[in-house]
Write a protein that holds these residues in place. Sequence first.
Motif, PDB file in Angstrom:
ATOM      1  N   LYS A  92     -18.941  -6.319  -7.128  1.00 53.35           N
ATOM      2  CA  LYS A  92     -18.269  -6.026  -5.862  1.00 53.35           C
ATOM      3  C   LYS A  92     -18.649  -4.639  -5.348  1.00 53.35           C
ATOM      4  O   LYS A  92     -18.701  -3.674  -6.099  1.00 53.35           O
ATOM      5  CB  LYS A  92     -16.752  -6.101  -6.052  1.00 53.35           C
ATOM      6  CG  LYS A  92     -15.941  -5.937  -4.775  1.00 53.35           C
ATOM      7  CD  LYS A  92     -14.471  -6.108  -5.041  1.00 53.35           C
ATOM      8  CE  LYS A  92     -13.623  -5.825  -3.810  1.00 53.35           C
ATOM      9  NZ  LYS A  92     -13.977  -6.682  -2.674  1.00 53.35           N
ATOM     10  N   ASP A  93     -18.935  -4.562  -4.040  1.00 48.66           N
ATOM     11  CA  ASP A  93     -19.227  -3.318  -3.322  1.00 48.66           C
ATOM     12  C   ASP A  93     -20.605  -2.730  -3.622  1.00 48.66           C
ATOM     13  O   ASP A  93     -20.940  -1.678  -3.085  1.00 48.66           O
ATOM     14  CB  ASP A  93     -18.175  -2.232  -3.604  1.00 48.66           C
ATOM     15  CG  ASP A  93     -16.799  -2.596  -3.073  1.00 48.66           C
ATOM     16  OD1 ASP A  93     -16.723  -3.083  -1.937  1.00 48.66           O
ATOM     17  OD2 ASP A  93     -15.814  -2.400  -3.806  1.00 48.66           O
ATOM     18  N   VAL A  94     -21.398  -3.390  -4.459  1.00 51.86           N
ATOM     19  CA  VAL A  94     -22.718  -2.840  -4.802  1.00 51.86           C
ATOM     20  C   VAL A  94     -23.772  -3.906  -4.549  1.00 51.86           C
ATOM     21  O   VAL A  94     -24.013  -4.773  -5.390  1.00 51.86           O
ATOM     22  CB  VAL A  94     -22.783  -2.358  -6.266  1.00 51.86           C
ATOM     23  CG1 VAL A  94     -24.123  -1.674  -6.531  1.00 51.86           C
ATOM     24  CG2 VAL A  94     -21.632  -1.407  -6.570  1.00 51.86           C
ATOM     25  N   THR A  95     -24.412  -3.839  -3.378  1.00 52.76           N
ATOM     26  CA  THR A  95     -25.450  -4.812  -3.034  1.00 52.76           C
ATOM     27  C   THR A  95     -26.830  -4.357  -3.475  1.00 52.76           C
ATOM     28  O   THR A  95     -27.765  -5.143  -3.459  1.00 52.76           O
ATOM     29  CB  THR A  95     -25.493  -5.036  -1.509  1.00 52.76           C
ATOM     30  OG1 THR A  95     -25.919  -3.833  -0.863  1.00 52.76           O
ATOM     31  CG2 THR A  95     -24.122  -5.435  -0.985  1.00 52.76           C
ATOM     32  N   THR A  96     -26.978  -3.096  -3.803  1.00 52.01           N
ATOM     33  CA  THR A  96     -28.201  -2.390  -4.236  1.00 52.01           C
ATOM     34  C   THR A  96     -29.132  -2.009  -3.090  1.00 52.01           C
ATOM     35  O   THR A  96     -30.007  -1.178  -3.275  1.00 52.01           O
ATOM     36  CB  THR A  96     -29.026  -3.172  -5.290  1.00 52.01           C
ATOM     37  OG1 THR A  96     -29.771  -4.234  -4.691  1.00 52.01           O
ATOM     38  CG2 THR A  96     -28.152  -3.676  -6.419  1.00 52.01           C
TER      39      THR A  96
END
Length: 238
Positions: free
Chosen positions: A148-152
């Motif tokens: 969650k919250d880290v798409t890269t």
Amino acid sequence: MLKRLSRNIPNLHLALMLALTFSTGVVDAVGYLGLDRVFTGNMTGNVVILGMALAGADGLPVIGPVIALLSFMLGAVIAGRVLRPIKEGWTHRSTTLLTVVAVIMVGLAIALLVYGGTPPQPQEYIVTTFLAIAMGIQAGTARHIGVKDVTTVVVTSTITGFAADSRLAGGKGQPWFRRAAAIILIAAGAGVGALLLRLGLGWGVSLSALITVIVAVLGHIGAKHSRVPDATAVKTTN
């Protein structure tokens, strides 16, 4: 070490996705500063640049952003196709896809280091193509792993959540560490990528390749020792 990995898989995945976020910052610095103002990870930037260029703004590229957009989408399609039948999380297919990303990055790094400078067009477009394909595969894989919250590859939604859920906005709590870390790390990666460009175009790509290799290895070890369900398991629907 293996026991610690198996006990803290969510934290491991968070750390690995944050590492890839830093790597994306490096790659985007290489693309924007070294490949004629083209983003290979942040597609929002390419859409904006392309829109301004098509409106007649001076000195903005058109071909590079178009190539990056299409190549990124191709990479995401590949990841989606490979991961579609599998439940979310890290499986051997995630490892395989990130290994492909690492191989692409290593190959580009070697080519750029051997060449010793910024390649001329159309070779520059070849570099853009493969970097964007790699970033598309990475983004699609990260999306499936589902931290969650880290798409890269982008932090706009993360920044929105960080601000909208803050106490100033009336929020009572949020996963501030992962959000702040993603924002800081992509900026730090861009800074490191800009500094490495002083040594040559290949050094930033080399660093990103190394990070991707480490992420793929650690993620595979963690998945193996946490007894992740078999990668061929098909998603169930209610």
